[in-house]
Scaffold this active site. Structure first.
Site, PDB file in Angstrom:
ATOM      1  N   ASP A   1       0.893  -1.066   0.112  1.00 58.18           N
ATOM      2  CA  ASP A   1      -0.039   0.042  -0.025  1.00 58.18           C
ATOM      3  C   ASP A   1       0.732   1.227  -0.018  1.00 58.18           C
ATOM      4  OD1 ASP A   1      -2.169   1.773   0.405  1.00 58.18           O
ATOM      5  OD2 ASP A   1      -1.820   1.631   2.483  1.00 58.18           O
TER       6      ASP A   1
ATOM      7  N   ASP B   1      -2.111   5.864  -4.936  1.00 61.20           N
ATOM      8  CA  ASP B   1      -2.524   4.996  -3.653  1.00 61.20           C
ATOM      9  C   ASP B   1      -2.799   3.615  -4.368  1.00 61.20           C
ATOM     10  OD1 ASP B   1      -3.380   3.724  -1.368  1.00 61.20           O
ATOM     11  OD2 ASP B   1      -4.948   5.284  -1.024  1.00 61.20           O
TER      12      ASP B   1
END
Lengths: 45, 437
Positions: free
Chosen positions: B36, B223
Site C-alpha cells: 500500500d 495510492d
C-alpha cells in the site's frame, strides 16, 4: 525472486471486485469521515 | 491518545484488489499483505490477539517461534475507516521475495475492530509511503532496504494487470523497473509533499475538453491501496454527465443555477475573479485565498449547513459556467448545462452505475501530468462487477473533496495504476508514469 538483472520481483494476486465489498467499503468510508470530522483540527486525510 | 500512542487514520482496504506474500521471522512465517503506497507501516496479526475474530481468520505472527525476534513493546493505535487496529511494535527479519530485510520494525496487532479485516483476503498491510506518515517512526520497508544497501536502485515499481482473464495479478519490483511491463519511457514528476506519494497534477480533459477545476493545478496522490479514482465533486459531476452515470439531484445546486446563474455569468463576463464571484453574490465569504461559507450564520447550525451547501454549489456552478464561456456557448445552453450537472452530482464516497452497453460510446478521459496527457479509455475507467451472476458496470470515479490548503486532491488508485506502470523513486523523490504493457 531476485533475478540476474538485479530486480526483486514480487508477484501480486488479484481479487475480483464485487458489489458487496464496494458497498461495505462505502459504509466504512462514511464511518471514517465521521471519525475524521470529530477529530477536529487534525490535518490527516 | 497517550503519550506513546500515535494515531493516524488510514484509508480502508475493503475495496482493494491486489495483494502478495511476505514472510516474517526465522524460520519464515508467511503472510498475505496489501502493498500500500497510501500508508507507511507494516503490520500483521499477533498470536497475542485474543479478542478479535479477524485475528483467528488470518495468519498470526508468533514471536516465540522466531529466532531473530527482538522485543520492542511500544504500543500504538491506527485508525482507519470504521474502526481501529491496536497493537505493539516488534522487530524481526522480513523476507520480501528472496531478500531478507533485517530487524524491520513492524506492528503486531492485538485488536482489529472492524469487519474490514474479517472480510479481507489479506492478513496485514505493508506500507510503501514515506516515513513522515509512519506511526511510531517505524521506517517503511523500502527505507530499511535502502539503509541495508539491498537494492541496486532506490526505486520500486508497480505493474497491475487489468486483464480480467489473466491469472497474474501484477508485479511489484524493488530496485528497478521491469521493461516487459511498460511501453515507451516514463514521465517523471517531483514529489511535492512527503508522506503520501503526492505530486502536482493538472486538468482532467473529457473528450479533449477541459473540466476547468484543476486547470490551475491540483494535488494528487498515488495510492495502490485504493481501487478507484477519487477527486473533486465539481469534476466528477462533469464525468458523470459525459458517461451517463447516475447521480443525486441537488436542489441547492439547482436553486443556485436558477436564482444566480445569470448573475454568475455576468460577473464572469465582466472579468470578476472566479474565486470572488460567490462572495460578491453573498453565498460565500472570501478569506483571502478562497471562498468559504459565511461564518456569520454559524450560530444557527441548520442555517450554517444550508449556507455551506449553497456556497459549495455556487463554487461548482462558477467552474462549470466559466468552462462553458470559454467555448463560446450561448447563455441558455450554459445555464441548461449547469442545471443538468446539478442532477449528476456524485454521492459522497459512493460509486455510480453506468450502462454496460454504452461503454463504446463513452469519451476518453485524460489527466494532465507534467504537461502531457495520460488518457484513460472507457474500458479502463469503467469497472465491471459481478453481482449474482450478472455483470454490472460502475464509473471508476468517486467524489472526494478535501478543502484547501491540502486539497483539492485526486487519489489515483488501481484504475489509474492499471493503465500506467508507476515508478516510485525514493532516491530522487519523484514518481514516473508510462503506458502499461
Amino acid at each position: 525472486i531476485r533475478s540476474s538483472d538485479g530486480l526483486l520481483r514480487i508477484d501480486l494476486n488479484k481479487k475480483k471486485l464485487d458489489k458487496e465489498t464496494l458497498t461495505a467499503a462505502k459504509l466504512a468510508r462514511q464511518e471514517g469521515s465521521h471519525l475524521l470530522s470529530s477529530a477536529g483540527s487534525r490535518q490527516y486525510l | 491518545g497517550g503519550s506513546n500512542d500515535d494515531i493516524v487514520p488510514l484509508d480502508n482496504y475493503l475495496d482493494t484488489q491486489y495483494y502478495g506474500e511476505i514472510s516474517i521471522g526465522t524460520p519464515p512465517q508467511n503472510f498475505t499483505v496489501i502493498f500500500d503506497t497510501g500508508s507507511s507501516n507494516l503490520w500483521v496479526p499477533s498470536s497475542k490477539c485474543y479478542f478479535s475474530i479477524a485475528c483467528y481468520l488470518h495468519h498470526r505472527y508468533k514471536s516465540a517461534k522466531s529466532k531473530t525476534y527482538k522485543k520492542n513493546g511500544e504500543t500504538c493505535t491506527i485508525s482507519y475507516g470504521s474502526g481501529q487496529i491496536a497493537g505493539f511494535f516488534s522487530e524481526d527479519n522480513v523476507l520480501v521475495g528472496d531478500l531478507v530485510v533485517r530487524n524491520q520494525k513492524f506492528i503486531e496487532t492485538t485488536r482489529e475492530t472492524s469487519p474490514t479485516f474479517i472480510i479481507g483476503k489479506f492478513d496485514g498491510i505493508l506500507g510503501l509511503g514515506f516515513p513522515e506518515i509512519s506511526v511510531g517512526d517505524a521506517p517503511p520497508i523500502w527505507q530499511s532496504m535502502k539503509e541495508q544497501k539491498l537494492l541496486e536502485n532506490d526505486v520500486f515499481s508497480f505493474w497491475l494487470n487489468r486483464d480480467p482473464d489473466a491469472s497474474a495479478g501484477g508485479e511489484l519490483v524493488f530496485g528497478g523497473v521491469d521493461p516487459k511491463h511498460y511501453k515507451g519511457s516514463h514521465t517523471y514528476v517531483p514529489v511535492t509533499r512527503k508522506g503520501y506519494w503526492q505530486f502536482n497534477m493538472g486538468d482532467l480533459l473529457i473528450g479533449g475538453q477541459s473540466t476547468g477545476f484543476c486547470a490551475g493545478g491540483c494535488a494528487a496522490i498515488v495510492d495502490s491501496g485504493t481501487s478507484l479514482l477519487a477527486g473533486p465533486t465539481a469534476i466528477v459531476a462533469q464525468v458523470n454527465h459525459a458517461i451517463g452515470a447516475e447521480g443525486i439531484i441537488s436542489t441547492e445546486c439547482k436553486e443556485v443555477v436558477r436564482e444566480y446563474g445569470e448573475m454568475i455569468l455576468q460577473l464572469l463576463i465582466a472579468q470578476t475573479s472566479p474565486q470572488k464571484v460567490c462572495t460578491q453574490i453573498g453565498l460565500c465569504v472570501f478569506d483571502g485565498t478562497h471562498s468559504v461559507s459565511n461564518p456569520i450564520e454559524s450560530v444557527v447550525e441548520k442555517q450554517n449547513r444550508g449556507s455551506d451547501l449553497f456556497c459549495t454549489a455556487c463554487e461548482m456552478a462558477v467552474v462549470w459556467i466559466q468552462n462553458q464561456l470559454r467555448e463560446n456557448k450561448t447563455k441558455e445552453l450554459i445555464l441548461d448545462y449547469a442545471n443538468q450537472l446539478c442532477e449528476r452530482l456524485p454521492s459522497p464516497n459512493g460509486e455510480s452505475t453506468v450502462d454496460c452497453h454504452q461503454i463504446s460510446k463513452m469519451p476518453n478521459l485524460a489527466f494532465t501530468i507534467a504537461n502531457k496527457t495520460f488518457t484513460l479509455t472507457p474500458e479502463q475507467y469503467i469497472v465491471k462487477l459481478e453481482q449474482a451472476g450478472q455483470t454490472m458496470c460502475i464509473s471508476g470515479f468517486m467524489a472526494f473533496d478535501i478543502p484547501p490548503p491540502r486539497g483539492p486532491l485526486w487519489i489515483l488508485g488501481d484504475v489509474f495504476m492499471g493503465a500506467y506502470h508507476t515508478v516510485f523513486d525514493f532516491g530522487k523523490n519523484r514518481i514516473g508514469f508510462a503506458k502499461s504493457a
